[in-house]
Design an enzyme around this catalytic site. Structure first.
Site, PDB file in Angstrom:
ATOM      1  N   HIS A 153      -5.419 -19.402   3.909  1.00  0.00           N
ATOM      2  CA  HIS A 153      -5.711 -18.198   3.272  1.00  0.00           C
ATOM      3  C   HIS A 153      -6.793 -17.261   3.497  1.00  0.00           C
ATOM      4  CE1 HIS A 153      -1.810 -18.649   0.919  1.00  0.00           C
ATOM      5  NE2 HIS A 153      -1.775 -19.784   1.391  1.00  0.00           N
ATOM      6  N   ASP A 361     -12.704 -10.742   3.705  1.00  0.00           N
ATOM      7  CA  ASP A 361     -11.414 -11.370   3.203  1.00  0.00           C
ATOM      8  C   ASP A 361     -10.071 -11.815   3.873  1.00  0.00           C
ATOM      9  OD1 ASP A 361      -9.828 -11.536   0.669  1.00  0.00           O
ATOM     10  OD2 ASP A 361     -10.304  -9.582  -0.223  1.00  0.00           O
TER      11      ASP A 361
HETATM   12  P1  ADQ Z   1      -7.702 -13.881  -3.450  1.00  0.00           P
HETATM   13  O1  ADQ Z   1      -9.291 -14.167  -3.187  1.00  0.00           O
HETATM   14  O2  ADQ Z   1      -7.605 -14.400  -5.175  1.00  0.00           O
HETATM   15  O3  ADQ Z   1      -6.730 -14.597  -2.670  1.00  0.00           O
HETATM   16  P2  ADQ Z   1      -6.253 -11.408  -3.202  1.00  0.00           P
HETATM   17  O4  ADQ Z   1      -5.490 -11.273  -1.942  1.00  0.00           O
HETATM   18  O5  ADQ Z   1      -6.832 -10.016  -3.581  1.00  0.00           O
HETATM   19  O6  ADQ Z   1      -7.334 -12.205  -3.313  1.00  0.00           O
HETATM   20  O7  ADQ Z   1      -5.318 -11.655  -4.229  1.00  0.00           O
HETATM   21  C1  ADQ Z   1      -5.597 -11.357  -5.727  1.00  0.00           C
HETATM   22  C2  ADQ Z   1      -4.376 -11.398  -6.445  1.00  0.00           C
HETATM   23  O8  ADQ Z   1      -4.843 -11.583  -7.698  1.00  0.00           O
HETATM   24  C3  ADQ Z   1      -3.542 -10.201  -6.597  1.00  0.00           C
HETATM   25  O9  ADQ Z   1      -2.486 -10.559  -6.354  1.00  0.00           O
HETATM   26  C4  ADQ Z   1      -3.902  -9.534  -7.898  1.00  0.00           C
HETATM   27  O10 ADQ Z   1      -3.016  -8.914  -8.127  1.00  0.00           O
HETATM   28  C5  ADQ Z   1      -4.298 -10.577  -8.643  1.00  0.00           C
HETATM   29  N1  ADQ Z   1      -5.532 -10.211  -9.431  1.00  0.00           N
HETATM   30  C6  ADQ Z   1      -6.521  -9.828  -9.138  1.00  0.00           C
HETATM   31  N2  ADQ Z   1      -7.283  -9.335 -10.328  1.00  0.00           N
HETATM   32  C7  ADQ Z   1      -6.605  -9.256 -11.242  1.00  0.00           C
HETATM   33  C8  ADQ Z   1      -6.377  -9.102 -12.481  1.00  0.00           C
HETATM   34  N3  ADQ Z   1      -7.616  -8.539 -13.160  1.00  0.00           N
HETATM   35  N4  ADQ Z   1      -5.475  -9.225 -13.382  1.00  0.00           N
HETATM   36  C9  ADQ Z   1      -4.248  -9.666 -12.885  1.00  0.00           C
HETATM   37  N5  ADQ Z   1      -4.217 -10.000 -11.582  1.00  0.00           N
HETATM   38  C10 ADQ Z   1      -5.079  -9.865 -10.546  1.00  0.00           C
HETATM   39  C11 ADQ Z   1      -6.929 -15.701  -1.513  1.00  0.00           C
HETATM   40  C12 ADQ Z   1      -7.717 -14.999  -0.291  1.00  0.00           C
HETATM   41  C13 ADQ Z   1      -7.120 -13.570   0.152  1.00  0.00           C
HETATM   42  C14 ADQ Z   1      -5.653 -13.529   0.494  1.00  0.00           C
HETATM   43  C15 ADQ Z   1      -4.819 -14.459  -0.774  1.00  0.00           C
HETATM   44  C16 ADQ Z   1      -3.377 -14.583  -0.420  1.00  0.00           C
HETATM   45  O11 ADQ Z   1      -9.222 -14.931  -0.681  1.00  0.00           O
HETATM   46  O12 ADQ Z   1      -7.935 -13.035   1.329  1.00  0.00           O
HETATM   47  O13 ADQ Z   1      -5.138 -12.442   0.346  1.00  0.00           O
HETATM   48  O14 ADQ Z   1      -5.406 -15.640  -0.950  1.00  0.00           O
HETATM   49  O15 ADQ Z   1      -3.396 -15.381   0.813  1.00  0.00           O
END
Ligand code: ADQ
Length: 471
Positions: A153, A361
């Site tokens: 991921h 990311d």
């Molecule tokens: P993350 O590093 O967690 O994931 P991201 O892809 O942005 O990063 O996902 C974050 C998720 O958490 C989103 O669905 C978002 O809605 C949720 N989220 C963030 N802040 C929030 C908040 N304050 N309240 C509620 N929900 C919140 C890892 C990798 C990424 C990759 C994903 C999926 O680091 O690059 O995209 O896995 O593979």
């Protein structure tokens, strides 16, 4: 009939999840029968080897406990203080304690031991993320002949960063025990291929490094997505409307600039606040007319580097407040908590600009969710880091180098000044790309490549065992 076994670090819990993997896999699981197996979140001195089964939010889940020492070495140690910073090219933030590797391997062996008795010969196994790189090796050493796939991921590092990881040679050998390795972006496939070629036996000197044989391993990019249609629906839900109403009352005519992230140094939060500071410094006309809302719930806060990022961000926000706030106007709000998806969808819908500017990311699902939640008649603008995997599929966003805060400030200005026509044109292209990369197709395309024909069975036609754990 073949079953599907998905494995990752943690099983999903109840309530809002702040991890992208949990959000994505919950969706996949919600549409299929089966169960999810992973770490329970419980620590105990002598964990039971046998998994416990439980129903969580309609998902049948099997879990094991871990010992506190193993968990520290495996999770906070090797996974999140060595692999996470190195894979995100932050060697300056890595803490290299090579003994953590033993705990990392022990936990992977424990997962394999717990999973093995549950396996049937034709089960197809899908392993998730950097916590579990050695799992296929461990399963194979117990005799598993199944098709096993691995999905990373996070980004795959450059060769130099990989060389800094203790036991990187063994990790590469572990990866060669998978039948399929999936990455987020073409960038990652290229970095992996580059490394795999670098460590072939040298024809110079006498001590050639032993080559790792990847001839049985397929490598491909499977960019993950969200569920843009669900975010479109959610953005019109009562909870979203309530949030929009509340925010409108507070904002009046001010344009909302929104950031939503886990509090992680990879997300570029201090740089983002600095870019906003430059926007206000360079463009007096925006003062009192814009507001930055940064939502960032703490994560991994037992790790020193995460606490330091949190402190830096506190200081940056304080500085911008001190410099620009007036008795009747605050330039920004910083909220350290998670929200449910409907409230988030409301915030996305209202935001005139989304600032998604990670330093690096894997993908970034917030970018996908923001696009899904826009009003087609009056969409907002996505300012997106070039170093997010999402940049490969969203070229119509305003792409920025997040390290260059002047460039990000200028992109912010462009976003705020952008005509409705241009916003619509860009959003239509972005929305088409977000839909083309939705999470259901992502899961099916990975599974289909791992085991041709398996995706055609459809919901409920097969048993699905998910052995998993989340970031
Ligand atoms: P993350 O590093 O967690 O994931 P991201 O892809 O942005 O990063 O996902 C974050 C998720 O958490 C989103 O669905 C978002 O809605 C949720 N989220 C963030 N802040 C929030 C908040 N304050 N309240 C509620 N929900 C919140 C890892 C990798 C990424 C990759 C994903 C999926 O680091 O690059 O995209 O896995 O593979």
């Amino acid at each position: 009939m073949s079953r599907i076994v998905i494995v990752s670090n943690r099983t999903p819990g109840k309530g809002p999840a702040a991890g992208g993997l949990a959000v994505a896999l919950k969706k996949v699981l919600g549409e299929r029968e089966g169960f999810w197996f992973g770490w329970s979140g419980k620590l105990t001195e002598s964990p039971d080897a046998k998994p416990r089964f439980e129903d969580i939010d309609g998902l049948n889940i099997a879990q094991i406990d871990l010992s506190p020492d193993d968990h520290r070495a495996y999770y906070s140690g090797f996974s999140n203080s060595i692999l996470w910073p190195s894979f995100h090219l932050r060697l300056d933030l890595a803490t290299i304690e090579s003994h953590w590797y033993e705990g990392y391997r022990r936990v992977n062996a424990q997962f394999a031991k717990a999973l093995m008795p549950l396996l049937k010969p034709d089960d197809v196994i899908w392993v998730h993320d950097y916590h579990l790189i050695p799992l296929a090796s461990e399963l194979r050493s117990l005799g598993a002949k199944n098709r096993i796939g691995f999905y990373l991921h996070i980004p795959f590092p450059t060769a130099d960063a990989l060389y800094a990881i203790p036991h990187h040679g063994e990790l590469m050998r572990d990866l060669s025990r998978y039948n399929l390795i999936g990455f987020q972006a073409n960038r990652d496939v290229a970095a992996f291929t580059d490394f795999a070629e670098h460590q072939a036996p040298s024809t110079f000197g006498t001590r050639a490094t032993e080559a790792v044989d990847f001839s049985k391993t397929e490598i491909a990019a499977f960019p993950i997505g969200s569920d843009p249609e669900a975010f479109a629906r959610l953005s019109a839900s009562p909870a979203a409307k309530k949030m929009i109403h509340r925010m409108r009352r507070a904002l009046g005519e001010q344009a909302l600039i929104l950031g939503v992230d886990r509090l992680d140094y990879s997300k570029g939060l201090p740089q983002r606040v600095e870019a906003y500071e430059k926007l206000l410094a360079n463009n007096q006309r925006f003062r009192r007319n814009v507001h930055l809302l940064q939502v960032a719930p703490p994560s991994r806060d037992t790790i020193k580097e995460y606490q330091e990022t949190s402190d830096t961000l506190d200081a940056m926000c304080g500085r911008v407040m001190g410099r620009f706030a007036e008795p009747d106007w605050a330039p920004l709000t910083y909220v350290k908590r998670a929200y449910g998806q409907p409230s988030l969808a409301g915030l996305y819908r209202l935001a005139r600009v989304a600032l998604v500017t990670p330093l690096r990311d894997g993908m970034n699902l917030v970018a996908h969710e923001y696009i899904g939640a826009q009003n087609p008649e009056n969409p907002g603008v996505l300012v997106l880091s070039r170093f997010a995997g999402a940049a490969e599929i969203f070229p119509e966003a305003l792409l920025v180098n997040p390290f260059d805060t002047d460039e990000t400030a200028e992109a912010l200005r462009m976003a705020l000044d952008m005509s409705l026509e241009e916003r619509r044109d860009r959003w239509q292209a972005l929305d088409a790309a977000a839909r083309a990369h939705n999470v259901d197709d992502w899961a099916l395309s990975f599974l289909e490549r791992l085991s041709p024909g398996i995706g055609e069975a459809g919901s409920g036609a097969r048993d699905v065992i998910y052995m998993a754990s989340v970031a």
